[in-house]
Design a protein around this motif. Structure first.
Motif, PDB file in Angstrom:
ATOM      1  N   GLY A   1     -13.377   4.475   3.437  1.00 55.72           N
ATOM      2  CA  GLY A   1     -12.405   4.648   4.609  1.00 55.72           C
ATOM      3  C   GLY A   1     -12.700   5.613   5.462  1.00 55.72           C
ATOM      4  N   ASN A   2     -12.668   6.612   4.794  1.00 51.62           N
ATOM      5  CA  ASN A   2     -12.148   8.496   4.709  1.00 51.62           C
ATOM      6  C   ASN A   2     -13.036   8.804   6.274  1.00 51.62           C
ATOM      7  OD1 ASN A   2     -10.807   8.833   3.469  1.00 51.62           O
ATOM      8  ND2 ASN A   2     -12.109   8.376   1.547  1.00 51.62           N
TER       9      ASN A   2
ATOM     10  N   VAL B   1     -10.308   0.276   8.147  1.00 48.08           N
ATOM     11  CA  VAL B   1     -10.924   1.281   8.530  1.00 48.08           C
ATOM     12  C   VAL B   1     -12.075   2.079   7.399  1.00 48.08           C
ATOM     13  CG1 VAL B   1     -10.102   3.879   9.624  1.00 48.08           C
ATOM     14  CG2 VAL B   1      -9.448   1.916   9.424  1.00 48.08           C
TER      15      VAL B   1
ATOM     16  N   LEU C   1      -3.756   4.611   5.219  1.00 48.62           N
ATOM     17  CA  LEU C   1      -3.447   3.391   4.673  1.00 48.62           C
ATOM     18  C   LEU C   1      -5.420   2.773   5.250  1.00 48.62           C
ATOM     19  CD1 LEU C   1      -0.449   2.249   5.215  1.00 48.62           C
ATOM     20  CD2 LEU C   1      -1.221   3.633   3.190  1.00 48.62           C
ATOM     21  N   LYS C   2      -5.848   3.190   6.273  1.00 46.81           N
ATOM     22  CA  LYS C   2      -7.318   2.885   6.551  1.00 46.81           C
ATOM     23  C   LYS C   2      -7.152   1.878   6.748  1.00 46.81           C
ATOM     24  CE  LYS C   2      -8.931   6.574   4.608  1.00 46.81           C
ATOM     25  NZ  LYS C   2      -8.275   7.539   5.713  1.00 46.81           N
ATOM     26  N   ILE C   3      -6.109   1.134   7.682  1.00 44.05           N
ATOM     27  CA  ILE C   3      -5.890   0.044   7.895  1.00 44.05           C
ATOM     28  C   ILE C   3      -5.204   0.286   9.572  1.00 44.05           C
ATOM     29  CG2 ILE C   3      -4.724  -1.074   6.159  1.00 44.05           C
ATOM     30  CD1 ILE C   3      -1.928  -0.953   7.556  1.00 44.05           C
ATOM     31  N   VAL C   4      -5.696  -1.314  10.110  1.00 40.77           N
ATOM     32  CA  VAL C   4      -5.901  -0.766  11.664  1.00 40.77           C
ATOM     33  C   VAL C   4      -4.351  -1.390  12.314  1.00 40.77           C
ATOM     34  CG1 VAL C   4      -6.319  -2.013  13.480  1.00 40.77           C
ATOM     35  CG2 VAL C   4      -7.980  -1.399  12.265  1.00 40.77           C
TER      36      VAL C   4
ATOM     37  N   LEU D   1       0.432  -1.108  -0.172  1.00 43.17           N
ATOM     38  CA  LEU D   1       0.039   0.477   0.211  1.00 43.17           C
ATOM     39  C   LEU D   1       0.719   0.710   0.822  1.00 43.17           C
ATOM     40  CD1 LEU D   1      -3.001  -0.875   2.506  1.00 43.17           C
ATOM     41  CD2 LEU D   1      -2.891  -1.367   0.233  1.00 43.17           C
TER      42      LEU D   1
ATOM     43  N   CYS E   1     -12.356   0.661   0.715  1.00 45.31           N
ATOM     44  CA  CYS E   1     -11.433   1.645   1.658  1.00 45.31           C
ATOM     45  C   CYS E   1      -9.902   1.488   1.690  1.00 45.31           C
ATOM     46  CB  CYS E   1     -11.452   1.340   3.565  1.00 45.31           C
ATOM     47  SG  CYS E   1     -11.129  -0.821   3.502  1.00 45.31           S
ATOM     48  N   LEU E   2      -9.538  -0.280   0.476  1.00 46.18           N
ATOM     49  CA  LEU E   2      -8.186   0.322   1.018  1.00 46.18           C
ATOM     50  C   LEU E   2      -7.648   0.729  -0.274  1.00 46.18           C
ATOM     51  CD1 LEU E   2      -7.191  -2.844   1.765  1.00 46.18           C
ATOM     52  CD2 LEU E   2      -6.871  -0.589   3.264  1.00 46.18           C
TER      53      LEU E   2
ATOM     54  N   PHE F   1      -4.345   4.588  10.323  1.00 47.55           N
ATOM     55  CA  PHE F   1      -5.968   5.036  10.491  1.00 47.55           C
ATOM     56  C   PHE F   1      -5.565   5.539   9.060  1.00 47.55           C
ATOM     57  CE2 PHE F   1      -8.891   7.825  11.838  1.00 47.55           C
ATOM     58  CZ  PHE F   1     -10.277   7.037  11.642  1.00 47.55           C
TER      59      PHE F   1
END
Lengths: 324, 324
Positions: B309-310, B278, A275-278, A24, B43-44, A272
């Motif tokens: 995912g925003n 997210v 990249l919208k990942i946890v 990513l 979201c990714l 967050f």
């Protein structure tokens, strides 16, 4: 000894069972890091961390009779979930020995993934004794978290993917930052890169105060941490590098990097937002190193292995406060 | 009129520029949903939502001379970021017309992605007038958010990926739940599935009280929402389905689904906990439908398009409170 051949054989066994995670990117992270950042989100792996790779590799490498008797692991964290789920997917049983004061959510998750959880009293019992007794009674095979060639081989498949994906993106010279506890993931990746992408160099990343691998690499000898706990990056707190992993790390890795707890939390917040990942704190020290140790990194691009996402909701909420 | 040919042509133009997102799974979500759940995590995607696909499709479909003059969009949200970044990646300029009371973070992000932000006063000015004047002066091409064939074609590439990925996972009969505003994503996916996976059926998902598409499908005629705002799922609040999208939705989609704000937030929490992704509220109504409208869904498997995912950090923090 783990070798490239073992990693390539593990990749064949893992194919179709492990998720291939993509690299990513975000222009915002590039700007913060001062170079192009490619993030390998192993938080998206089954059970939320790279540990599933090593667990699958080790279980699938057993001979049939041993495998059918089941496996055992000591862990309260990501290795526990990886082993439990990989065992269930193989149709075999797993015993996970966990401290009785482990968070209830982790115990519940491990059970829900099919693991038989055996609790022990951290103060008065030895997990090794309990485990050895159970293993002997039932003929279970112990799956070690990192100092185990087939586990290292499984984690090394991450490196095979990085080599191929980075080449596809035109990156053949870069530091590869890896969150490092006992060194299973870092050594596996380093072995894979040695042959498949010799311009990519693995570098272990740790929390400050628990930088045993960094100090071991700097001195050439295995060093210990002073404390066993007391840092938010719990997933990667290990007393010292492994006997099998350290010689590999020493031969192949660049210098270690270390970051503060706040920096790990800030990296979680950026992952967050951008990249919208946890990520969990221990899975974010690599990204934190990319963002906050710019001057210690070489090259126009950096590859970041974000190794796990099993973050506690309260901890994640605290990380988000860095954005406001 | 958007057609399968246009979607397939868009897929060729998008190849190498848009991220192919993988289908994610979790045994925990399967249990909650009562069936196998396959989540497509858009979201990714670049800029955090599927909107980048449509933007890239529309910009790449322009003839060279038009493209070089630049593009314009009206949006304060995901479409704005998708158009700004797709334009920048094409080396052209973009004007994004946003209300002056839009959150500063969204304005900053759009600028950082290369968009020229033009603010207007929601109470006293018409964004269409401002946009038309600018477009005429500079020869800009308007990129509509959904009622635009090349945008629909770009969103439809999500459906091509779903058809292929679901087949690889052995799923050829399932409802495909799609977060739905104006219907660009839903109609594009429905068109792609019609030919490539006829056993998969797109179904629009909306917030309760803003279920214009659900009611339009039920009555066979375009219905309006009573309110224009006032729901946490801001990314998918549109007054009514589009003139181009609605006939496609009507011909191809199953019945609509709608969920409460709390259900959307609970789905965000589960996506955090089980998938490590997210989601924003409007991007989670599809997962919420899978988890909380089990009886309205058919089949052993369900596919969930998690469209964006925003999420605002404060809103995300509130969603996490559902876990404690």
């Amino acid at each position: 000894m783990s070798t490239l051949d073992m990693i390539e054989a593990a990749a064949v066994r893992l194919n179709g069972h492990v998720r291939e995670t993509s690299l990513l990117t975000s222009p915002f992270l590039d700007k913060l890091a001062g170079r192009r950042v490619l993030v390998k989100p192993e938080c998206l792996q089954h059970t939320g961390s790279f540990k599933f790779r090593g667990a699958w590799s080790a279980i699938s490498a057993l001979d049939d009779a041993d495998r059918q008797r089941g496996v055992i692991a000591y862990s309260s964290g990501n290795h526990a979930q990886g082993v439990a789920f990989a065992a269930t997917q193989h149709g075999i049983s797993s015993v996970i020995v966990m401290p009785s004061d482990a968070p209830q959510l982790k115990i519940n998750n491990t059970r829900a993934l099919g693991g038989e959880v055996v609790l022990y009293d951290r103060a008065n019992e030895s997990r090794e004794e309990i485990g050895e007794t159970l293993a002997a009674q039932r003929g279970l095979t112990l799956i070690r978290p990192y100092d185990e060639p087939q586990v290292i081989a499984g984690q090394g498949t991450t490196g095979l993917e990085i080599a191929r994906q980075a080449a596809d993106m035109g990156v053949d010279q870069a530091d590869v930052l890896v969150c490092c506890g006992g060194g299973g993931l870092t050594s596996g990746i380093a072995l894979a890169l040695e042959s498949h992408a010799p311009g990519l160099r693995a570098r272990p990343c740790e929390p400050e105060g628990f930088d045993d691998v960094k100090r071991s690499l700097a001195t050439g000898q295995i060093q210990n941490n002073n404390a066993a706990a007391g840092n938010i990056c719990d997933a990667i707190l290990t007393p010292q590098p492994g006997d099998i992993t350290f010689p590999i790390l020493r031969r192949l890795c660049g210098p270690g990097l270390s970051v503060t707890e706040d920096e790990a939390m800030r990296a979680m917040a950026q992952a967050f937002l951008r990249l919208k990942i946890v990520l969990e704190p221990g899975g974010a020290v690599s990204l934190a190193s990319a963002l906050f140790r710019r001057d210690e990194i070489e090259g126009d691009s950096v590859i970041v292995v974000a190794s796990g996402g099993n973050a506690d909701p309260e901890v994640f909420g605290k990380a988000l406060e860095f954005l406001t």
